[in-house]
Design a protein around this motif. Sequence first.
Motif, mmCIF file in Angstrom:
data_model
loop_
_atom_site.group_PDB
_atom_site.id
_atom_site.type_symbol
_atom_site.label_atom_id
_atom_site.label_comp_id
_atom_site.label_asym_id
_atom_site.label_seq_id
_atom_site.Cartn_x
_atom_site.Cartn_y
_atom_site.Cartn_z
ATOM 1 N N ARG A 1 0.793 -1.243 0.000
ATOM 2 C CA ARG A 1 0.000 0.000 0.000
ATOM 3 C C ARG A 1 0.824 1.292 0.000
ATOM 4 O O ARG A 1 0.405 2.286 -0.583
ATOM 5 C CB ARG A 1 -0.927 0.022 1.213
ATOM 6 C CG ARG A 1 -2.023 -1.023 1.165
ATOM 7 C CD ARG A 1 -2.982 -0.852 2.304
ATOM 8 N NE ARG A 1 -2.333 -1.048 3.581
ATOM 9 C CZ ARG A 1 -2.367 -2.176 4.276
ATOM 10 N NH1 ARG A 1 -3.002 -3.221 3.807
ATOM 11 N NH2 ARG A 1 -1.764 -2.268 5.432
ATOM 12 N N ARG A 2 1.970 1.285 0.695
ATOM 13 C CA ARG A 2 2.664 2.558 0.889
ATOM 14 C C ARG A 2 4.171 2.343 0.996
ATOM 15 O O ARG A 2 4.632 1.384 1.604
ATOM 16 C CB ARG A 2 2.133 3.224 2.146
ATOM 17 C CG ARG A 2 2.561 4.632 2.350
ATOM 18 C CD ARG A 2 1.825 5.367 3.472
ATOM 19 N NE ARG A 2 1.426 4.543 4.601
ATOM 20 C CZ ARG A 2 0.189 4.057 4.820
ATOM 21 N NH1 ARG A 2 -0.779 4.315 3.982
ATOM 22 N NH2 ARG A 2 -0.079 3.336 5.879
ATOM 23 N N VAL B 1 7.430 5.136 1.723
ATOM 24 C CA VAL B 1 7.810 6.534 1.971
ATOM 25 C C VAL B 1 9.318 6.589 2.195
ATOM 26 O O VAL B 1 9.859 5.790 2.968
ATOM 27 C CB VAL B 1 7.069 7.108 3.207
ATOM 28 C CG1 VAL B 1 7.430 8.570 3.413
ATOM 29 C CG2 VAL B 1 5.553 6.927 3.065
ATOM 30 N N ARG C 1 6.262 10.012 -1.079
ATOM 31 C CA ARG C 1 5.288 9.047 -0.556
ATOM 32 C C ARG C 1 4.584 8.396 -1.746
ATOM 33 O O ARG C 1 3.923 9.074 -2.526
ATOM 34 C CB ARG C 1 4.269 9.774 0.324
ATOM 35 C CG ARG C 1 3.095 8.907 0.781
ATOM 36 C CD ARG C 1 2.091 9.698 1.594
ATOM 37 N NE ARG C 1 2.683 10.228 2.804
ATOM 38 C CZ ARG C 1 2.755 9.562 3.961
ATOM 39 N NH1 ARG C 1 2.264 8.361 4.062
ATOM 40 N NH2 ARG C 1 3.310 10.125 5.004
ATOM 41 N N TRP C 2 4.759 7.069 -1.880
ATOM 42 C CA TRP C 2 4.050 6.280 -2.883
ATOM 43 C C TRP C 2 2.832 5.684 -2.194
ATOM 44 O O TRP C 2 2.984 4.987 -1.186
ATOM 45 C CB TRP C 2 4.911 5.121 -3.379
ATOM 46 C CG TRP C 2 6.141 5.488 -4.142
ATOM 47 C CD1 TRP C 2 7.355 5.854 -3.628
ATOM 48 C CD2 TRP C 2 6.302 5.470 -5.558
ATOM 49 N NE1 TRP C 2 8.239 6.073 -4.645
ATOM 50 C CE2 TRP C 2 7.622 5.844 -5.830
ATOM 51 C CE3 TRP C 2 5.431 5.170 -6.618
ATOM 52 C CZ2 TRP C 2 8.117 5.928 -7.138
ATOM 53 C CZ3 TRP C 2 5.927 5.254 -7.908
ATOM 54 C CH2 TRP C 2 7.249 5.632 -8.164
ATOM 55 N N GLU C 3 1.640 5.940 -2.732
ATOM 56 C CA GLU C 3 0.414 5.352 -2.203
ATOM 57 C C GLU C 3 -0.235 4.549 -3.328
ATOM 58 O O GLU C 3 -0.459 5.081 -4.416
ATOM 59 C CB GLU C 3 -0.536 6.439 -1.699
ATOM 60 C CG GLU C 3 0.051 7.209 -0.524
ATOM 61 C CD GLU C 3 -0.790 8.408 -0.141
ATOM 62 O OE1 GLU C 3 -1.474 8.324 0.887
ATOM 63 O OE2 GLU C 3 -0.762 9.400 -0.895
#
Length: 166
Positions: A86-87, A89, A104-106
Amino acid sequence: MATSTITPDQNAVIAEIFIAAPPARVFQAISDPTQLQRWWGQEGLYHVTKSTMDVRPGGKWRSDGVGADGKSFYVHGEYLEVDPPRRLVHTWVSSYDTAKTVVRWELEPQTVNALHPSGPKKSGTGTMVRVTQEGFAGNLESAKNHGEGWKRVLGWLEAFVEDPKN
């Protein structure tokens, strides 16, 4: 097609793209150094030639590459948050800019039909990828450059992940 916007305070860039692959596959492409150097870049523009990653909070990462001018560059940082799929950072420090930023990769699972009610171009489920890079502190030129860069990068990621050969 990827989009990018700059926040009103000019401190962050937000880029988004829908990829017709599950979040776990997208996460793999952004957190596996072998895969990352296969898709991050384009001949004649810039491309990553080497990448190392210790994907855990406190772990370090670094990507080295070559620009269109033939000059070497690097980007490195530290992972702050790792929550697959999911994430992701991490900090971002580059040899070509003075800003120390946080990326931040979401990755949010979504169905294509919800995004394209008039008839999907892609079928099945996929991932809405949102990249937020913060810390430009009003440096509009740097924010603009990174915004354009993220649109290219997300397009390369989409092409790589959606290719069944990868």
